[in-house]
Each structure stands twice: as structure tokens, then as C-alpha cells.
Design an enzyme around this catalytic site. Structure first.
Site, PDB file in Angstrom:
ATOM      1  N   GLU A 185      52.964 145.354 109.725  1.00 13.73           N
ATOM      2  CA  GLU A 185      51.912 144.497 109.176  1.00 13.73           C
ATOM      3  C   GLU A 185      51.469 143.443 110.185  1.00 13.73           C
ATOM      4  O   GLU A 185      50.287 143.093 110.250  1.00 13.73           O
ATOM      5  CB  GLU A 185      52.413 143.827 107.890  1.00 13.73           C
ATOM      6  CG  GLU A 185      52.624 144.769 106.726  1.00 13.73           C
ATOM      7  CD  GLU A 185      53.941 145.550 106.808  1.00 13.73           C
ATOM      8  OE1 GLU A 185      54.145 146.460 105.991  1.00 13.73           O
ATOM      9  OE2 GLU A 185      54.774 145.252 107.706  1.00 13.73           O
ATOM     10  N   GLY A 214      59.957 146.318 119.917  1.00 18.17           N
ATOM     11  CA  GLY A 214      58.672 146.064 120.556  1.00 18.17           C
ATOM     12  C   GLY A 214      58.327 146.952 121.732  1.00 18.17           C
ATOM     13  O   GLY A 214      57.289 146.747 122.366  1.00 18.17           O
TER      14      GLY A 214
END
Length: 420
Positions: free
Chosen positions: A64, A307
Site C-alpha cells: 500500500e 525493499g
């Protein structure tokens, strides 16, 4: 109905308190931002706000946050003088927001949905507008916003068919909740129809597209790890329990035909890194972990960082997106598509139905029913590298054809700012 909801919250907290306490003591991620979730606003956040009325964007976790990033980028361009603050629920979401979203002036944890806690946080921040990503429908939070006269919007909204059926069981309650939301910016016509069916006012519902198509995903400039020349690579991203074992079995079979093959596995949840290392070792391979890598990658690499997945999608010849071979609902298909990679996923993609259908119809993605079909697709694409390359190009064109959601969303929520 709100009284019943809050009674339920209290009893659930009391009933689950021993479990919650155990998790807090034994699992570090559950301690992340606890005082903030209980209503304490960090001094750094208050210093950033400094008496102004910021735009508050909320995104629960990594996916999100990355989906909301294009919107934050456009908000910064359109409203350069306004403060932008970003809240998350998960530790990984918070970490990603700090690293990847420079447009956010402050990043903090979202408060628990108890009336006294959300009321305190809303009063302390006093935002001019609140934008909540996807399916974060917190009843007390939205009610307190309306009571304070603060407009709110659900952005990049989605309601899966399964969630729709569950919401319908409590339709009278959610009709009340939706009355407190100013605007719904939904991803697709199906999402819009489902949220209206649950009780949202049709006049408040707009279709603005999927913000994930607007993510600016840079191409990897260089390989982050040493991989011997001539290696073929499969990257399996966001995998869940049950998928790693299946992938390793397929990998062993493929290695008989393609001895130069390397498998990169990126589990969805960091707390499973050690577990997945054990699964890899049990399959007969020496597990090489990204965080402890010495020398070149050989057989199986465990991506135990946060990440970096997009970078490792860029390295691969074929991408598999997890959460789809087991009944989870899938994960972001657009990161490998943005890297021009052929995207394979399995049948449980109900949380990403429109994106998966767009990739399949374009020829940029393939859905497989089970482990047997997954092996067949890997085998087919490895044996036909030119077809795999063309498939990756078609996947990328899906992103190009569907971008523009950020601008539509900005135009919609901008009217809420202008109305004040």
C-alpha cells in the site's frame, strides 16, 4: 451498532491479551511503534506539523505504501507548501516509507481504532484532509474525522469478492461507517459496484484506476550480487508457506534439463526467513542468504532483506509471484512487469483480479493451476528465451496503457481541499 463494535473491541482485547503480550515479548515486529499506536505522537511528527494542517495519507504495509507513492509524489507537486504525513501499521511498511517515500515530511504508526485513541491523535494532528489507501476501513477513525469536520477519502480502493461477501454480513453497520467517509476513489468498476452494494452512497463513489500502475520503478543499474555469466534465473517473490517447497521441487526437476539455472526466493514475511532457509537446506541445497553472501550466487539465494525485490526481479529471466499457489490472494504483479519480465502466477489471485486479467489478456502473464503447470510454464519459457522476452515486453505495455490513476485521484481529492 458502534456500541456493539466497541464492546467487541474491548472484549477481544481482554480475551486475546495473553496472546498479545506473548507476541510483544517474543516477536520484535509487534513492538514496533507500540506507543504511537496507543496514541502518543512523536515529537518529530509534531515538529514537522508545527501548527499547520497537513494532508495525512495512510497505507497499512509495503504494498500500500508503494501504491500510494505516486499520489504523494503528485500531491507534492500540486501542493508544494503543504505538509504531507504518512502513517503505516506494519514495521515493514514503516521502514519502506522512510526509505522509499521522500515526499513524506513525517512517517509514523497508525493508532489503534479505539475512540479515545483515534480522537486524541486526530486532535493532535488536526489534518486538513485524510486519504486512506485500499481497504483500511476503520470505523471509529472515520467517525471521529467526520465529527471533527475533516474530510476523508478512500484512495485506490478495492473490495475483493471474498471481502464483499463478508462485509455484506454486516451491511447495516458498514453503511453507517461509509456515511462518515467523504469520497471513495475505487480501482475498478467491480470494486465500485461492490462498495456501493455494501452501502456506500453512489454519489460518493468514483472510479480512478489503480495507483500501482503509476509507480515509477527504475531499472536496476547493476547487479547487487555476483552471479556467474550464463546463469538463467527464476525469481520467486512474496512467497508463502507451502510455495517454497513446491518451487524447490520444480527447481530440482528443471536443473536436470537446465544445469545453469539459479533460483532466488523472497519470502513475503521476514519472520519466515529462518524457516525458509531450513526448507532450502532440506531440499539438498546450500542456502545462500543475501545478508550473509560470500562469493557468487550458486544454486539458491534467499532474499532476506526488505525493499530489494524489484532489483532481483530485474535480474531474472522469469518471475513468479507468490501468494497465488496457496490461498492467499496474490501480490503485486506490476513490479516484475515494470522490469519487462514474463510474469507467472497461480490461481489464487483474487486480491489482484483486474491486474492479473490485464496481464493474461495482453499475453504478458500466465496463470497456472498447480505445481505441474508451473513446471511446464517454466520449462517452456526457459526453452524459448525469445518468447519469454516478448512476453516481458507485453507485460510492460500493460503498465503504460493503464497509467494515469494518480492524476485522476488528485483531481478528485483536490475538490475536498478546495471546499474548505
Amino acid at each position: 451498532m458502534y456500541i456493539l463494535y466497541n464492546i467487541f473491541l474491548i472484549f477481544a482485547t481482554i480475551l486475546l491479551f495473553p496472546v498479545i503480550l506473548f507476541k510483544l515479548v517474543t516477536v520484535p515486529k509487534y513492538r514496533g511503534g507500540l506507543t504511537q499506536k496507543l496514541g502518543r505522537l512523536r515529537k518529530g511528527v509534531m515538529n514537522v506539523i508545527d501548527g499547520t494542517r497537513p494532508i495525512w495519507v495512510h497505507a497499512v504495509s509495503v504494498g500500500e505504501v508503494m501504491a500510494a507513492h505516486p499520489l504523494l509524489r503528485e500531491l507534492r507537486k500540486k501542493y508544494p507548501g503543504r505538509k504531507l504525513i504518512l502513517s503505516t501499521v506494519t514495521v515493514t511498511g514503516n521502514y519502506t516509507a522512510r526509505r522509499r517515500v521522500p515526499e513524506a515530511d513525517a512517517v509514523f504508526y497508525f493508532p489503534f481504532d479505539y475512540p479515545c485513541i483515534v480522537r486524541r491523535v486526530i486532535k493532535g494532528i488536526n489534518p486538513e484532509l485524510v486519504l486512506v489507501a485500499e481497504t483500511e476501513l476503520w470505523p471509529n477513525f472515520f467517525r471521529e474525522l467526520k465529527r471533527a469536520g475533516i474530510p476523508s477519502a478512500v484512495i485506490n480502493g478495492r473490495i475483493s469478492p471474498g471481502s464483499h461477501r463478508n462485509y455484506l454480513k454486516f451491511k447495516p453497520f458498514f453503511r453507517q461507517v461509509f456515511d462518515h467517509v467523504t469520497l471513495f476513489c475505487m480501482q475498478s468498476e467491480g470494486d465500485a459496484e461492490r462498495i456501493k452494494d455494501i452501502g456506500a452512497d453512489p454519489e460518493k463513489v468514483l472510479i480512478t484506476g489503480n495507483l500501482k500502475f503509476d509507480q515509477k520503478i527504475p531499472a536496476a543499474s547493476s547487479s547487487p550480487v555476483s552471479i556467474p555469466a550464463g546463469r538463467r534465473i527464476i525469481t520467486a517473490g512474496s512467497t508463502h508457506r507451502g510455495e517454497e517447497a513446491a518451487l524447490l521441487d520444480i527447481f530440482s526437476r528443471l536443473r536436470e534439463k537446465y544445469p545453469e539455472l539459479t533460483l532466488i526466493i523472497a519470502p513475503r514475511h521476514p519472520e519466515r526467513f529462518d524457516e525458509v532457509e531450513g526448507i532450502i537446506n532440506s531440499a539438498g541445497y546450500e542456502c545462500q542468504r543475501r545478508t550473509n553472501l560470500r562469493g557468487p550466487v550458486r544454486d539458491v539465494l534467499l532474499l532476506d532483506t526488505i525493499g530489494e525485490l524489484r532489483t532481483f526481479y530485474a535480474l531474472c529471466d522469469i518471475a513468479f509471484v507468490g501468494g497465488s499457489l496457496v490461498k492467499v490472494g496474490g501480490h503485486n504483479l506490476l513490479e516484475p512487469a515494470a522490469m519487462k519480465k514474463p510474469v507467472i502466477f497461480s490461481r489464487y489471485m483474487f486480491n489482484f483480479k483486474e491486474i492479473s486479467e490485464a496481464l493474461m489478456s495482453s499475453g504478458g502473464g500466465v496463470m497456472v493451476k498447480d505445481k505441474g503447470e508451473l513446471y511446464a510454464q517454466f520449462d517452456s519459457l526457459l526453452s524459448e528465451p525469445e518468447r519469454a522476452k516478448q512476453m516481458g515486453e507485453r507485460a510492460f505495455r500493460v503498465i503504460e496503457a493503464n497509467s494515469g490513476s494518480a492524476k485522476k485521484t488528485i483531481d478528485a481529492v483536490g475538490r475536498l481541499l478546495g471546499a474548505r
